[in-house]
Design a protein around this motif. Sequence first.
Motif, mmCIF file in Angstrom:
data_model
loop_
_atom_site.group_PDB
_atom_site.id
_atom_site.type_symbol
_atom_site.label_atom_id
_atom_site.label_comp_id
_atom_site.label_asym_id
_atom_site.label_seq_id
_atom_site.Cartn_x
_atom_site.Cartn_y
_atom_site.Cartn_z
ATOM 1 N N VAL A 4 0.835 -1.202 0.000
ATOM 2 C CA VAL A 4 0.000 0.000 0.000
ATOM 3 C C VAL A 4 0.870 1.253 0.000
ATOM 4 C CG1 VAL A 4 -1.694 1.309 1.348
ATOM 5 C CG2 VAL A 4 -1.952 -1.152 1.089
ATOM 6 N N ILE A 5 1.965 1.233 0.740
ATOM 7 C CA ILE A 5 2.868 2.390 0.768
ATOM 8 C C ILE A 5 3.462 2.643 -0.618
ATOM 9 C CG2 ILE A 5 5.097 3.196 1.642
ATOM 10 C CD1 ILE A 5 4.332 1.959 4.339
ATOM 11 N N ILE A 6 3.913 1.598 -1.288
ATOM 12 C CA ILE A 6 4.499 1.757 -2.624
ATOM 13 C C ILE A 6 3.451 2.231 -3.627
ATOM 14 C CG2 ILE A 6 5.516 0.486 -4.558
ATOM 15 C CD1 ILE A 6 6.983 -1.214 -2.431
ATOM 16 N N LEU A 7 2.261 1.647 -3.597
ATOM 17 C CA LEU A 7 1.209 2.071 -4.520
ATOM 18 C C LEU A 7 0.774 3.511 -4.263
ATOM 19 C CD1 LEU A 7 -1.007 -1.142 -4.720
ATOM 20 C CD2 LEU A 7 0.582 -0.246 -6.431
ATOM 21 N N THR A 8 0.708 3.900 -2.999
ATOM 22 C CA THR A 8 0.338 5.271 -2.666
ATOM 23 C C THR A 8 1.422 6.247 -3.107
ATOM 24 O OG1 THR A 8 -0.884 4.453 -0.749
ATOM 25 C CG2 THR A 8 -0.359 6.785 -0.780
ATOM 26 N N PHE A 9 2.676 5.855 -2.948
ATOM 27 C CA PHE A 9 3.776 6.721 -3.361
ATOM 28 C C PHE A 9 3.771 6.943 -4.872
ATOM 29 C CE2 PHE A 9 8.250 7.467 -4.495
ATOM 30 C CZ PHE A 9 8.478 8.603 -3.715
ATOM 31 N N LYS A 10 3.379 5.924 -5.624
ATOM 32 C CA LYS A 10 3.370 6.032 -7.084
ATOM 33 C C LYS A 10 2.106 6.681 -7.639
ATOM 34 C CE LYS A 10 6.421 2.146 -7.968
ATOM 35 N NZ LYS A 10 6.573 0.840 -8.633
ATOM 36 N N ALA A 11 1.065 6.838 -6.817
ATOM 37 C CA ALA A 11 -0.202 7.411 -7.290
ATOM 38 C C ALA A 11 -0.060 8.922 -7.424
ATOM 39 C CB ALA A 11 -1.326 7.066 -6.323
ATOM 40 N N THR A 12 0.261 9.372 -8.609
ATOM 41 C CA THR A 12 0.506 10.804 -8.818
ATOM 42 C C THR A 12 -0.774 11.609 -8.922
ATOM 43 O OG1 THR A 12 0.645 10.408 -11.199
ATOM 44 C CG2 THR A 12 2.716 10.409 -9.949
ATOM 45 N N ARG A 14 -1.013 11.759 0.014
ATOM 46 C CA ARG A 14 -0.185 10.556 -0.106
ATOM 47 C C ARG A 14 0.707 10.383 1.116
ATOM 48 N NH1 ARG A 14 3.127 10.953 -5.293
ATOM 49 N NH2 ARG A 14 2.905 13.149 -4.894
ATOM 50 N N LEU A 15 1.314 11.479 1.576
ATOM 51 C CA LEU A 15 2.168 11.388 2.763
ATOM 52 C C LEU A 15 1.375 11.002 4.001
ATOM 53 C CD1 LEU A 15 4.545 14.432 2.246
ATOM 54 C CD2 LEU A 15 5.145 12.019 2.160
#
Length: 140
Positions: free
Chosen positions: A7-15, A22-23
């Motif tokens: 979830v952290i990686i997907l949220t970080f990539k969701a521009t 996101r943070l």
Amino acid sequence: VVAGPVVIILTFKATNLHRLIRLRIIFTILIDVIFILSRVLVINHEYFGPAEYVETPSLFFGSLMKEIFLGYITALLSVLALDRWVATKAWAWYESSKNSTLLFFLLQEAILISISCAIAFLLIYGNHTALVCLQSISYI
């Protein structure tokens, strides 16, 4: 625990999400994952630890993280209300994603962590208010 990093990686990539949103999601998931791992330490101590009462560092850390997690999640609603109020009143600044908005987010996180850590240390070390002491006396 496994889904947390995903979830952290997907949220970080969701521009398409705002940077501060996101943070906020990433920091909350991170606190959740640490909380879950600390509860595993406490469960391990309860089932496989010594039979007599012993306070181990893992038990202390697990109890501390439980209280920090509860304080963080409880205070998160107030900080989100503050964040939404600022986003409404100063929307041009908030949506600009300048570095000052990142400082605003870090201030929010500092407020959350300081409140939750202070409450956690008071609860772990048994420092309660006079009202709690009076309530416990009335049960006797």
